[in-house]
Enzyme design. Structure first.
Site, PDB file in Angstrom:
ATOM      1  N   VAL A   1       0.837  -1.206   0.000  1.00 56.35           N
ATOM      2  CA  VAL A   1       0.000   0.000   0.000  1.00 56.35           C
ATOM      3  C   VAL A   1       0.868   1.250   0.000  1.00 56.35           C
ATOM      4  O   VAL A   1       0.627   2.198  -0.767  1.00 56.35           O
ATOM      5  CB  VAL A   1      -0.966  -0.004   1.205  1.00 56.35           C
ATOM      6  N   CYS A   2       1.907   1.260   0.828  1.00 58.54           N
ATOM      7  CA  CYS A   2       2.783   2.435   0.903  1.00 58.54           C
ATOM      8  C   CYS A   2       3.500   2.688  -0.416  1.00 58.54           C
ATOM      9  O   CYS A   2       3.727   3.835  -0.808  1.00 58.54           O
ATOM     10  CB  CYS A   2       3.797   2.268   2.032  1.00 58.54           C
ATOM     11  N   THR A   3       3.844   1.614  -1.116  1.00 60.72           N
ATOM     12  CA  THR A   3       4.491   1.765  -2.428  1.00 60.72           C
ATOM     13  C   THR A   3       3.589   2.543  -3.383  1.00 60.72           C
ATOM     14  O   THR A   3       4.043   3.455  -4.084  1.00 60.72           O
ATOM     15  CB  THR A   3       4.842   0.376  -3.007  1.00 60.72           C
TER      16      THR A   3
END
Length: 219
Positions: free
Chosen positions: A44-46
């Site tokens: 998700v952070c990517t």
């Protein structure tokens, strides 16, 4: 002690992908968005870092600098940036803070004091609360705080919308209604009398005795 809106954003010195920064000096006389991540190489952070990279110019148009932070060393950030480009098509050009000693995460009350002193061996779940967005004004005060669960990607369009509202309402004695978008009608605050509202805004509609709407000021 937890941070609240209108608190001074804690200052710090940290290593980033663009060298050492002193946070308040880095902000300068403009606005800033600090957004945090629990671990590098998480899915998700990517996508979020890439989405922010794609919108960085929109933030810059509003005089807003962007800086990310993840609970991992700077060297790891540099490797992660390649994955972000592959996944999203966007190059991360804004700085990413390395927080391998957890100091900034603790300073911003995203991790408890007893969380330890190293990112080594910590999992994303251990750092699940490092998922916040802080909008900081030129006065170095926190204007907005949003915190998301790890499984829910952030909506950076909403952060831009909120900044548009905050900047507008900082300049004029107005507020923005639910779901407001740039260019739509705004609410006149209770501190402005009807007479003053006419001189300031030209005209307004009284929806309720305590709810008056007018066109968005442009000056």
């Amino acid at each position: 002690m937890s941070l609240r809106i209108n608190d001074i954003a804690p200052d710090f010195t940290a290593e980033t992908t663009q060298g050492e920064i002193h946070f308040h000096d880095w902000i300068g006389s403009g606005w800033a968005v600090l957004f945090s991540h629990p671990k590098n190489f998480t899915p998700v952070c990517t996508t979020e870092l890439g989405a922010m990279a794609g919108l960085e110019r929109e933030f810059a148009k509003r005089g807003v600098k962007v800086i990310g932070i993840s609970v991992d060393p700077v060297e790891s950030h540099e490797k992660w940036k390649s994955d972000i480009k592959t996944a999203t098509g966007f190059e991360v050009e804004y700085p990413l803070i390395g927080d391998k000693d957890l100091k900034v995460a603790k300073l911003y009350d995203m991790l408890p004091a007893g969380a330890g002193e190293s990112s080594e061996g910590r999992t994303p779940a251990d750092n699940a609360t490092v998922r916040s967005v802080f909008v900081i004004g030129p006065d170095k005060k926190i204007k907005l705080i949003l915190t998301y669960p790890m499984t829910t990607g952030r909506n950076f369009g909403e952060i831009l919308r909120a900044i548009d509202s905050i900047q507008l309402t900082t300049k004029h004695q107005v507020a923005t209604p639910a779901n407001w978008q740039q260019g739509e009608d705004v609410i006149i605050t209770a501190a402005v009398s009807n007479e003053d509202a006419i001189s300031r805004f030209g005209s307004f509609d009284t929806v309720l005795p305590y709810l008056r709407k007018t066109r968005q000021p442009t000056a």
